[in-house]
Design a protein around this motif. Structure first.
Motif, PDB file in Angstrom:
ATOM      1  N   HIS A   1      -3.249   0.409  -7.102  1.00 39.40           N
ATOM      2  CA  HIS A   1      -1.916   0.823  -6.685  1.00 39.40           C
ATOM      3  C   HIS A   1      -0.885   0.369  -7.713  1.00 39.40           C
ATOM      4  O   HIS A   1      -1.013  -0.712  -8.283  1.00 39.40           O
TER       5      HIS A   1
ATOM      6  N   PRO B   1      -2.602   9.842 -11.697  1.00 36.40           N
ATOM      7  CA  PRO B   1      -2.301   9.776 -10.256  1.00 36.40           C
ATOM      8  C   PRO B   1      -3.472  10.355  -9.463  1.00 36.40           C
ATOM      9  O   PRO B   1      -3.937  11.462  -9.769  1.00 36.40           O
TER      10      PRO B   1
ATOM     11  N   SER C   1      -3.494  11.634  -6.747  1.00 33.20           N
ATOM     12  CA  SER C   1      -3.109  12.891  -6.096  1.00 33.20           C
ATOM     13  C   SER C   1      -3.256  14.086  -7.028  1.00 33.20           C
ATOM     14  O   SER C   1      -3.251  15.235  -6.587  1.00 33.20           O
TER      15      SER C   1
ATOM     16  N   THR D   1       0.819  -1.204   0.000  1.00 33.27           N
ATOM     17  CA  THR D   1       0.000   0.000   0.000  1.00 33.27           C
ATOM     18  C   THR D   1       0.858   1.262   0.000  1.00 33.27           C
ATOM     19  O   THR D   1       0.331   2.360  -0.076  1.00 33.27           O
ATOM     20  N   THR D   2       2.191   1.098   0.082  1.00 31.61           N
ATOM     21  CA  THR D   2       3.055   2.274   0.014  1.00 31.61           C
ATOM     22  C   THR D   2       3.130   2.805  -1.420  1.00 31.61           C
ATOM     23  O   THR D   2       3.578   3.919  -1.649  1.00 31.61           O
ATOM     24  N   GLU D   3       2.719   1.975  -2.375  1.00 35.33           N
ATOM     25  CA  GLU D   3       2.740   2.433  -3.755  1.00 35.33           C
ATOM     26  C   GLU D   3       1.601   3.418  -3.997  1.00 35.33           C
ATOM     27  O   GLU D   3       0.530   3.277  -3.429  1.00 35.33           O
ATOM     28  N   PRO D   4       1.835   4.413  -4.871  1.00 32.82           N
ATOM     29  CA  PRO D   4       0.812   5.439  -5.084  1.00 32.82           C
ATOM     30  C   PRO D   4      -0.481   4.894  -5.694  1.00 32.82           C
ATOM     31  O   PRO D   4      -0.486   3.859  -6.348  1.00 32.82           O
ATOM     32  N   LEU D   5      -1.526   5.634  -5.441  1.00 35.39           N
ATOM     33  CA  LEU D   5      -2.859   5.269  -5.939  1.00 35.39           C
ATOM     34  C   LEU D   5      -3.094   5.935  -7.298  1.00 35.39           C
ATOM     35  O   LEU D   5      -2.714   7.089  -7.503  1.00 35.39           O
ATOM     36  N   TRP D   6      -3.706   5.183  -8.207  1.00 32.75           N
ATOM     37  CA  TRP D   6      -4.010   5.682  -9.553  1.00 32.75           C
ATOM     38  C   TRP D   6      -5.490   5.525  -9.835  1.00 32.75           C
ATOM     39  O   TRP D   6      -6.096   4.532  -9.420  1.00 32.75           O
TER      40      TRP D   6
ATOM     41  N   ALA E   1       3.610   1.221  -8.809  1.00 33.74           N
ATOM     42  CA  ALA E   1       4.814   1.996  -8.501  1.00 33.74           C
ATOM     43  C   ALA E   1       4.991   3.184  -9.435  1.00 33.74           C
ATOM     44  O   ALA E   1       5.495   4.217  -9.045  1.00 33.74           O
ATOM     45  N   ASP E   2       4.591   3.013 -10.695  1.00 35.30           N
ATOM     46  CA  ASP E   2       4.765   4.103 -11.656  1.00 35.30           C
ATOM     47  C   ASP E   2       3.693   3.990 -12.746  1.00 35.30           C
ATOM     48  O   ASP E   2       2.901   3.056 -12.755  1.00 35.30           O
TER      49      ASP E   2
ATOM     50  N   SER F   1      -9.884   2.285  -9.170  1.00 35.70           N
ATOM     51  CA  SER F   1      -8.535   2.728  -8.833  1.00 35.70           C
ATOM     52  C   SER F   1      -7.655   1.529  -8.513  1.00 35.70           C
ATOM     53  O   SER F   1      -8.146   0.415  -8.342  1.00 35.70           O
TER      54      SER F   1
END
Lengths: 93, 250
Positions: A26, A54, A56, A2-7, A28-29, A24
């Motif tokens: 998760h 992203p 965010s 869950t440390t990977e960003p949410l998309w 890494a890129d 959505s």
């Protein structure tokens, strides 16, 4: 992880239609997000194109602003094009 | 000739079937839930390839054996898959390195088989070649990220590569392919794929900052039905239901 960003994932189901929010995930890129989206959201031929954004990067309206944002549109019937006849055979209107 | 073709189809089908079984182990165990689903997708693609190939093998053989009979009722010595795909892969790095190797080989193989003079085989290959292109892409992205990632992930990927590399050579073993099949343009000589497959793998591991292992080939004789110890356990799990409850459906 869950440390990977949410998309946020948007899928175009076929040519001529808009991309629609599908859900959505998760990743890494961006490249991995696109692949995860393919694997999670297009398993049953749901799409011909995918966007990932992203989470965010999305600025969302707030429920607290609901009254000022949306209520004023409630009594303005003249904004609806109900006085036109829709020509026959036009889809997705 | 019929026997040769049956054997060729079984070998390719068994590769896909056994790999699929190993991929399925990852469902619920992947590093992220998205990857659980990806692994399931890849494994199911391989299962689909196996079904087509085994069903056709049964048809060519002419003894009335169905794809299920071939998958569930044969014993270890009758399976002709390479040992690469049967070994346990409980490390995600190993799984991705192996997928890189296997899908690179499968992809070149199926691309070549789309031109097979056997139209059924060409048809199966035509569908599978798109699937394996994605499998290769998936493996490549993970190998790049983990190989060229943190110090820890780099060390583990190099260890995974060193462990898998000795088992790569058997993919190019052509001793099980009947020569008539090659002359008639039905089968592809696996040895002819070596340069392109190894080139593709080398390109990825180079970009992933990994070193090509300097290790001897394993004594890998899966194509003769001689398997590693872990194959028996895999079959026990895969075949148990069908053997304990014959004809079971749900």
């Amino acid at each position: 992880m869950t440390t990977e960003p949410l998309w946020e994932v948007f899928i175009r189901s076929r040519r001529g239609l808009s991309h629609v929010h599908a859900g959505s995930l998760h990743a890494a890129d961006a490249e991995m997000a696109l692949r995860n989206a393919r694997d999670v959201y297009t398993r049953r031929e749901e799409g011909v194109s995918i966007w990932v954004v992203p989470a965010s990067a999305i600025e969302a309206s707030s429920p607290e602003e609901k009254d000022s944002f949306f209520d004023p549109a409630g009594d303005k019937g003249y904004r609806h094009p109900t006085f036109y006849h829709v020509p026959e055979g036009v889809q997705h209107l | 000739m019929t026997k040769g073709l049956t054997r060729y189809l079984l070998a390719l089908g068994d590769d896909a079937l056994v790999s699929s079984q190993r991929m399925a182990w990852w469902i619920s165990r992947s590093p992220q839930i998205e990857e659980d689903i990806a692994m399931a997708n890849l494994g199911l693609d391989q299962l689909g390839q196996a079904r087509s190939l085994l069903a056709y093998a049964g048809e060519v053989e002419g003894n009335g054996r169905s794809e299920d009979d071939l998958a569930y009722l044969r014993d270890e010595r009758d399976f002709l898959n390479v040992c690469l795909v049967e070994r346990e892969q409980k490390d995600f790095g190993v799984a991705m390195v192996r997928l890189l190797m296997f899908s690179a080989w499968q992809h070149e193989l199926y691309a070549a088989l789309t031109g097979s003079t056997d139209l059924t085989l060409a048809g199966v290959a035509g569908k599978a070649v798109k699937e394996t292109a994605y499998h290769l892409d998936h493996a490549e992205h993970w190998v790049l990220r983990l190989g060229d990632g943190t110090e820890e992930s780099h060390l583990r990927m190099q260890a995974a590569l060193d462990a898998e590399w000795p088992w790569l050579a058997e993919l190019f073993d052509n001793s099980f392919v009947n020569e008539d099949l090659l002359l008639q343009g039905i089968a592809i000589d696996p040895a002819s794929l070596r340069e392109s497959v190894e080139g593709r793998i080398a390109g990825v591991i180079g970009r992933a900052t990994l070193a090509r292992p300097d290790v001897a080939d394993a004594l890998s004789r899966g194509r003769e039905g001689r398997h590693t110890e872990q194959m028996g356990y895999l079959l026990a799990e895969m075949q148990h239901l069908a053997r304990s409850h014959p004809e079971v459906t749900w």
